[in-house]
Design a protein around this motif. Structure first.
Motif, short mmCIF file in Angstrom:
data_model
loop_
_atom_site.label_atom_id
_atom_site.label_comp_id
_atom_site.label_asym_id
_atom_site.label_seq_id
_atom_site.Cartn_x
_atom_site.Cartn_y
_atom_site.Cartn_z
N GLU A 504 33.14 48.23 69.45
CA GLU A 504 31.90 48.66 68.82
C GLU A 504 31.03 47.46 68.43
O GLU A 504 29.82 47.45 68.65
CB GLU A 504 32.22 49.48 67.57
CG GLU A 504 30.96 50.00 66.86
CD GLU A 504 31.27 50.72 65.56
OE1 GLU A 504 30.35 51.39 65.04
OE2 GLU A 504 32.40 50.61 65.07
N LEU A 505 31.68 46.43 67.86
CA LEU A 505 30.95 45.23 67.45
C LEU A 505 30.39 44.48 68.65
O LEU A 505 29.28 43.96 68.63
CB LEU A 505 31.89 44.33 66.64
CG LEU A 505 31.24 43.23 65.79
CD1 LEU A 505 30.26 43.82 64.80
CD2 LEU A 505 32.31 42.41 65.08
N LYS A 506 31.17 44.42 69.71
CA LYS A 506 30.72 43.73 70.94
C LYS A 506 29.52 44.46 71.55
O LYS A 506 28.57 43.83 72.02
CB LYS A 506 31.88 43.67 71.95
CG LYS A 506 31.69 42.62 73.03
CD LYS A 506 31.71 41.23 72.42
CE LYS A 506 31.48 40.17 73.49
NZ LYS A 506 31.31 38.84 72.92
N ASP A 507 29.59 45.79 71.51
CA ASP A 507 28.48 46.58 72.06
C ASP A 507 27.20 46.35 71.26
O ASP A 507 26.12 46.17 71.82
CB ASP A 507 28.87 48.06 72.05
CG ASP A 507 27.77 48.92 72.67
OD1 ASP A 507 27.39 48.65 73.82
OD2 ASP A 507 27.28 49.85 71.98
N TYR A 508 27.34 46.29 69.93
CA TYR A 508 26.17 46.05 69.08
C TYR A 508 25.61 44.64 69.30
O TYR A 508 24.40 44.45 69.38
CB TYR A 508 26.54 46.22 67.60
CG TYR A 508 25.39 45.86 66.69
CD1 TYR A 508 24.29 46.71 66.56
CD2 TYR A 508 25.37 44.64 66.02
CE1 TYR A 508 23.22 46.37 65.77
CE2 TYR A 508 24.29 44.28 65.23
CZ TYR A 508 23.22 45.15 65.10
OH TYR A 508 22.15 44.80 64.32
N GLU A 509 26.53 43.69 69.41
CA GLU A 509 26.09 42.30 69.66
C GLU A 509 25.27 42.22 70.93
O GLU A 509 24.23 41.55 70.98
CB GLU A 509 27.32 41.41 69.77
CG GLU A 509 26.98 39.95 70.09
CD GLU A 509 28.22 39.11 70.28
OE1 GLU A 509 28.81 38.70 69.27
OE2 GLU A 509 28.60 38.89 71.45
N SER A 510 25.73 42.90 71.95
CA SER A 510 25.01 42.90 73.23
C SER A 510 23.60 43.46 73.06
O SER A 510 22.63 42.91 73.58
CB SER A 510 25.79 43.72 74.27
OG SER A 510 25.07 43.77 75.47
N LYS A 511 23.50 44.55 72.29
CA LYS A 511 22.19 45.17 72.08
C LYS A 511 21.24 44.24 71.30
O LYS A 511 20.08 44.08 71.65
CB LYS A 511 22.34 46.49 71.31
CG LYS A 511 22.91 47.62 72.13
CD LYS A 511 23.00 48.89 71.29
CE LYS A 511 23.54 50.06 72.11
NZ LYS A 511 23.64 51.29 71.29
N VAL A 512 21.78 43.62 70.23
CA VAL A 512 20.94 42.75 69.40
C VAL A 512 20.47 41.52 70.16
O VAL A 512 19.29 41.17 70.14
CB VAL A 512 21.71 42.33 68.12
CG1 VAL A 512 20.94 41.24 67.37
CG2 VAL A 512 21.93 43.52 67.22
N LEU A 513 21.43 40.86 70.84
CA LEU A 513 21.05 39.65 71.58
C LEU A 513 20.11 39.98 72.73
O LEU A 513 19.15 39.24 72.99
CB LEU A 513 22.31 38.94 72.10
CG LEU A 513 23.24 38.38 71.02
CD1 LEU A 513 24.44 37.71 71.67
CD2 LEU A 513 22.51 37.38 70.13
#
Length: 869
Positions: A504-513
């Motif tokens: 979940e955190l990796k997916d969010y990181e991808s979206k933010v970056l």
């Protein structure tokens, strides 16, 4: 087998094609220079010189600079006269197969600088080409930061000197010359210190010159530009355009037209006159202090100052054009409130010419568009204030459209960089707003994940963190490592903690970056779309810039006219010059209003030559220069420093003032003087105004008097121009009785028993005395020298009186009279003349002095000297 790396091989291939330039070779975030370029750059830029891998057993010199700060380094090299070739990576290193492809994308020279931050905003950055064929020359010059592109043609004898006069007027930063005439031009070019510092190089002639210009401007004929039949001007225009296009390889240029300036519409000012009158630059500090520009320039914009310089260096010859400028200046003299309101608004108008140039060449940023928006707003306010008296026509609908586009799209505090985001206002683009929302909601979303994971794992001090190396991660202390769920993925082990990530955190990181990258990319795309909308109206903006510059100039000249008490001169197609209460505009400003002594002049068909006598320091040069400056100001359309002025149109102003030598070409002071006088008598016309100051002082007294008198008679009889001849030769005052249109005037001096006062007044009549020792006293020479000089002077005057007494009835006239030889006449009581002396006297008696040119007089005097020796 060569140990040369692929990179160095690529570098050498590109450098070979740009041997005359310093090559800025892009490597990642740096521009690197190698070999000799590195050594030069290190010395000139003050950067570290190092070396890289050995090649054939030798270290390769290396110097580098960050690419994002390259502009200042390039500007510094170009100011020192170097060419800089900028070599970029033209493919993505991530997708490149093998070595990254690189190409030179632009070459920057003094005349092709596009970074306006490193240019003088009050001066044009001209690149000029001169093409000479026979007795004709074409001159074309361009400023690629503003889009101004002009051409002209000149003709006549000594065409290179004429071309140099025009070049000095234009003051380009770089000159290109057609290679066949380069050597001839270069040899003469070096003799002019004022322009020899300009960069100059040869270029090949452009075949099919007319076709080059027609193709670029997409026209079927050059007639609309005034270039029909102007072969030399067309050739020069094509050469300068090809040169720019070659150097600015991928840049679109803000050049929309080429204008032809008819040289017959402007007063001719040779290089010496421009220098002596100190129009734009003084001769001491090479600044504008103490110049005519310094007096007249109260412009509020840099565009106005650039135009005013052009007006000063190109006085007009058409009465109707002069009267139009006078009318516009007069309007703002009368309408005080309108003038001051407009000048206040002009303070907030930016350099529209160069802003549009940046937009067209793609070097603009958000702040440039904001500056353009503010300038549009100011322009609209000015148009409203002017009301029915429109000095120029503008498409208001287009202006309002661009204003509204920038207003709703660009942030007022836009960053300098166009690649980092932050330029576009919220509400302008829906997709951009959504990306910003995603980026801004990140903190809340991270807190939600952190709270949820603490509840799920029971680890109360669990934290979600971020760094540039690992991105987002969950940090758990070692004491709680047993509570870590199985779906946590270990990322890093620390002394007292472990770091993990979750899907979940990796997916969010991808979206933010991705959101950040998408914001920057989308903002840049939107910014360029907005700039394209501005670019489409570039012709209208360039026209607006010219109109605002003209408005700035005429309001400045009206402001100066009021503050300095100038009057509107009557300018007409005639010969006479009638000035009452004239003042020197520069000296008056330096000494203060009311302190300057006014003087009159009247030159007409009955009296065209004034022989002006008087001591040094009395004001002869000031008086003559003030007349030249008043004429020049009048023909620019300006009001003038006088109580009353009538100025018949003058086609050329010539000045021979002061003493100087030319060590480079091996010419003495006297030779330089004679060369300048020769140029005057060979070029002046009946409509010219000529100043001659102390001509003939560089040789012996009799030589000088003979030459000075011959020059005066030649101008009187052969040319007929309005002339003022200032001299210490009191003998020249005899010319008043001989020349019908000559008159004597002098500087009035008040003499007492203990002192001499120079009154600065010009009065009729010739001076019969010099005051050199008084001037020496004012200069501070020791009393011992002054007393000795007075004693020597008294002795010489006594001897002269004795000689005159012994001459008795003999006749001695320097202007065509007869010298009779008698025993006991001059030197000794019992002396008779030698055969050589009698022969010399005979030659003098048989010579028609009126028929002698200045050069003939010199030759004749030289022969007589040899004979008498």
């Amino acid at each position: 087998m060569s140990n040369e790396t692929p990179l160095m091989k690529q570098y050498k291939e590109i450098k070979e094609e740009n041997r005359d330039s310093i090559l800025f070779f892009r490597l990642g975030d740096f521009y690197e220079m190698f070999f000799d370029d590195a050594v030069i750059a290190s010395k000139e830029l003050g950067i570290t010189l190092t070396s890289r891998n050995k090649e054939k057993g030798q270290d390769v010199p290396l110097a580098g600079i960050p690419y994002h700060s390259s502009a200042s380094y390039i500007a510094k090299l170009v100011r020192k006269g170097y060419k800089v070739a900028v070599c970029e990576q033209v493919e993505d290193p991530k997708t490149a197969k093998g070595i990254v492809k690189r190409e030179v994308v632009k070459i920057i020279t003094p005349g092709t600088v596009i970074d306006t931050d490193y240019l003088d905003d009050k001066s044009n950055n001209y690149l000029l080409c001169v093409y000479i064929k026979g007795d004709r020359a074409g001159i074309a010059y361009v400023d690629i930061t503003t889009g101004e592109f002009r051409s002209t043609e000149i003709e006549g004898e000594d065409i290179i000197s004429k071309a140099l006069n025009e070049i000095h007027k234009i003051s380009p930063k770089e000159i290109i010359v057609e290679e066949k005439t380069y050597e001839d031009f270069s040899s003469k070019f070096k003799n002019y210190a004022e322009i020899s510092e300009m960069t100059m190089q040869s270029v090949p002639f452009v075949k099919n010159s007319e076709l080059v210009l027609k193709d670029y401007f997409k026209v079927i004929s050059l007639e609309s530009y005034g270039l029909k039949g102007k072969r030399e001007a067309v050739a020069a225009g094509a050469m300068v355009l090809e040169y720019v296009l070659e150097l600015q390889k991928y840049n679109e240029l803000p050049i929309n037209k080429i204008s032809y300036d008819n040289s017959e519409d402007h007063m001719e000012l040779n290089l010496t006159t421009q220098r002596n009158l100190e129009l734009i630059q003084n001769q001491r500090e090479k600044s504008n202090l103490g110049t005519l520009l310094w007096v007249l320039d109260t412009c509020k914009t840099s565009m106005g100052t650039r135009m005013l310089k052009n007006f000063i260096k190109n006085p007009l010859l058409k009465v109707e054009t002069i009267e139009k400028r006078q009318e516009d200046i007069g309007y703002f003299i009368d309408e005080v409130l309108i003038r001051e309101e407009i000048r206040e608004i002009l303070k907030n108008i930016y350099d529209i010419e160069r802003l549009i140039g940046k937009v067209i060449m793609g070097t603009e940023n958000g702040r440039d568009l904001i500056a353009l928006k503010k300038s549009i707003r100011g322009s609209l306010e000015i148009i409203k204030i002017l009301g029915n008296r429109q000095l120029f026509e503008t498409d208001l609908e287009k202006l309002v459209g661009i204003y509204n586009l920038i207003e709703r799209s660009i942030n007022e505090e836009a960053p300098f960089s166009v690649r980092e985001g932050g330029m576009i206002k919220s509400g302008y683009n829906l997709e951009l707003d959504e990306l910003h929302d995603l980026s801004k909601s990140g903190k809340n979303y991270i807190l939600e994940i952190e709270t949820k994971e603490r509840e799920r794992t029971g680890i109360k001090n669990l934290k979600v963190k971020y760094n540039k190396v690992f991105g987002y991660f969950i940090e758990v202390t070692r004491a709680n490592s047993s509570l870590v769920p199985e779906d946590y993925i270990r990322k890093q082990t620390l002394t007292n903690a472990e770091r993990y990530i979750t899907p979940e955190l990796k997916d969010y990181e991808s979206k933010v970056l991705n959101a950040k990258e998408k914001i920057e990319a989308l903002e840049y795309q939107l910014f360029k779309e907005i700039s394209s909308g501005v670019k489409e109206e570039n012709r209208d903006f360039q026209e607006l810039a010219q109109n605002l510059a003209y408005l700035d100039v005429v309001t400045s000249l009206s402001d100066v006219a009021i503050k300095n008490n100038y009057v509107k001169p009557k300018v007409f197609e005639g010969f006479s010059l009638n000035i009452k209460g004239g003042r020197h505009p520069i000296v008056e400003k330096l000494v203060g209003a009311g302190e300057f002594i006014k003087n009159d002049i009247l030159l007409d068909e009955k009296k065209s030559i004034i022989i002006l006598t008087g001591p040094n320091m009395a004001g002869k040069s000031t008086y003559m220069k003030q007349l030249a400056l008043i004429i020049l100001m009048a023909q620019t359309g300006s009001y003038v420093p006088a109580d009353y002025a009538e100025v018949g149109i003058v086609d050329k102003i010539f000045t021979r003032v002061g003493a100087s030598d030319d060590l480079v070409s091996g010419q003495s002071t006297f030779m330089v003087e004679m060369s300048e006088v020769a140029n005057i008598v060979n070029s002046a016309t009946e409509k010219s105004f000529v100043i001659l100051d102390e001509v003939g002082r560089g040789t012996s007294t009799f030589d000088g008097i003979s030459i000075a008198s011959s020059i005066t008679e030649y101008i009187h009889d052969k040319i007929g121009s309005k002339t003022i001849f200032a001299t210490h030769y009191h003998e020249l005052t005899e010319l008043e009785g001989k020349l019908k249109r000559a008159a004597n005037y002098r500087i009035e001096v008040k003499e007492t028993e203990s002192d001499v006062v120079f009154l600065r007044e010009i009065v009729k009549g010739g001076a019969d005395k010099s005051y050199g020792i008084e001037v020496a006293r004012l200069a501070g020479l020791p009393k011992e020298i002054l007393n000795k000089a007075k004693a020597t002077l008294k002795s010489l005057e006594t001897k002269r009186a004795l000689i005159e007494k012994k001459m008795k009835g003999e006749q001695l006239s320097l202007f065509g009279g007869v010298i009779e030889s008698k025993e006991n006449s001059v030197e000794e009581e019992k002396r008779v003349l030698t055969p050589e002396e009698e022969k010399a006297i005979g030659i003098i008696c048989d010579t028609d002095l009126n028929a002698l040119t200045p050069l003939d007089a010199l030759v004749k005097l030289s022969e007589l000297k040899k004979m008498l020796k």
